[in-house]
Design an enzyme around this catalytic site. Structure first.
Site, PDB file in Angstrom:
ATOM      1  CG  HIS A 126      -6.456   2.733  -3.081  1.00 51.40           C
ATOM      2  ND1 HIS A 126      -5.657   2.957  -1.979  1.00 51.40           N
ATOM      3  CD2 HIS A 126      -5.618   2.372  -4.086  1.00 51.40           C
ATOM      4  CE1 HIS A 126      -4.393   2.747  -2.306  1.00 51.40           C
ATOM      5  NE2 HIS A 126      -4.339   2.383  -3.574  1.00 51.40           N
TER       6      HIS A 126
ATOM      7  CD  GLN B 199      -2.852   1.134   2.410  1.00 49.90           C
ATOM      8  OE1 GLN B 199      -2.651   0.378   3.360  1.00 49.90           O
ATOM      9  NE2 GLN B 199      -3.889   1.955   2.363  1.00 49.90           N
ATOM     10  CB  THR B 200       1.997   3.556  -2.473  1.00 45.54           C
ATOM     11  OG1 THR B 200       0.898   3.607  -3.387  1.00 45.54           O
ATOM     12  CG2 THR B 200       2.940   2.413  -2.843  1.00 45.54           C
ATOM     13  CB  VAL B 201      -2.394   6.210  -1.372  1.00 49.24           C
ATOM     14  CG1 VAL B 201      -3.293   7.335  -0.872  1.00 49.24           C
ATOM     15  CG2 VAL B 201      -1.571   6.674  -2.564  1.00 49.24           C
TER      16      VAL B 201
ATOM     17  CG  HIS C 279      -4.629  -0.117  -8.056  1.00 43.65           C
ATOM     18  ND1 HIS C 279      -4.017   0.952  -8.671  1.00 43.65           N
ATOM     19  CD2 HIS C 279      -4.210  -0.099  -6.764  1.00 43.65           C
ATOM     20  CE1 HIS C 279      -3.255   1.584  -7.800  1.00 43.65           C
ATOM     21  NE2 HIS C 279      -3.355   0.960  -6.628  1.00 43.65           N
TER      22      HIS C 279
END
Length: 138
Positions: A102, A96-98, A104
Site C-alpha cells: 500500500h 511496513q506495519t501491514v 500513504h
C-alpha cells in the site's frame, strides 16, 4: 515477508471491516486511513494479495501508482495542503506495519509533526558507480 490474508487491508477488501472508501477499481482500493495523521490521509492498496512492492507485477505496480496520483490530485482539490507526501514501505525494517502492499497519500502542512529523517552519506561518484554496477534492472 509472506502474505497474511488475515491482515486488516485484506479484511477490508473482503468486507469484514468497514472503511471510508474513496475509490476502487479492479486493481486498487483507496480509503481513509483510520489513524489520520492530517485530515485527508488516504491509503491506496492493491486488491491483489501481495505483501510488498517486490511481489507486484509491473502492471499492478503501475495501477497502484496511477491510483495514488489520482487520489493525490483529489486530496489537493479537497484540502489544499501545503504539500503531499507519498509513502510506501516494505517489510518491518522498512517501516511496513501491514503486510499488504500500500501507499500513504498524506497531505502535509508546515509544523504538522510528521518527520522523516535519515543520515546522509556522500560516498563520492566512484563509489556511487560501484554501487550502481551492482544493480541490474531488466
Amino acid at each position: 515477508m509472506a502474505y497474511d490474508d488475515g491482515n486488516v487491508f485484506a479484511r477490508i477488501l473482503r468486507g469484514e471491516i468497514p472503511c471510508a472508501r474513496v475509490y476502487e477499481d479492479a486493481d486498487t482500493i483507496a480509503f481513509m486511513d483510520a489513524g489520520q495523521v492530517n485530515p485527508g490521509h488516504v491509503i491506496v492498496a492493491t486488491t491483489h494479495p501481495c505483501a510488498t512492492i517486490l511481489d507486484l507485477t509491473d502492471d499492478q505496480a503501475a495501477a497502484l501508482f496511477r491510483t495514488a496520483a489520482r487520489v493525490a490530485r483529489a486530496v489537493e482539490a479537497a484540502f489544499a495542503p501545503a504539500g503531499i507526501t507519498i509513502l510506501q514501505a516494505n517489510r518491518p525494517a522498512g517501516w511496513q506495519t501491514v503486510p499488504h502492499v500500500h501507499l500513504h497519500v498524506l497531505p502535509r502542512h508546515a509544523d504538522d509533526g510528521v518527520g522523516l529523517t535519515w543520515p546522509r552519506k556522500e560516498p563520492g561518484l566512484p563509489a556511487l558507480h560501484e554501487l550502481a554496477a551492482r544493480i541490474r534492472v531488466e
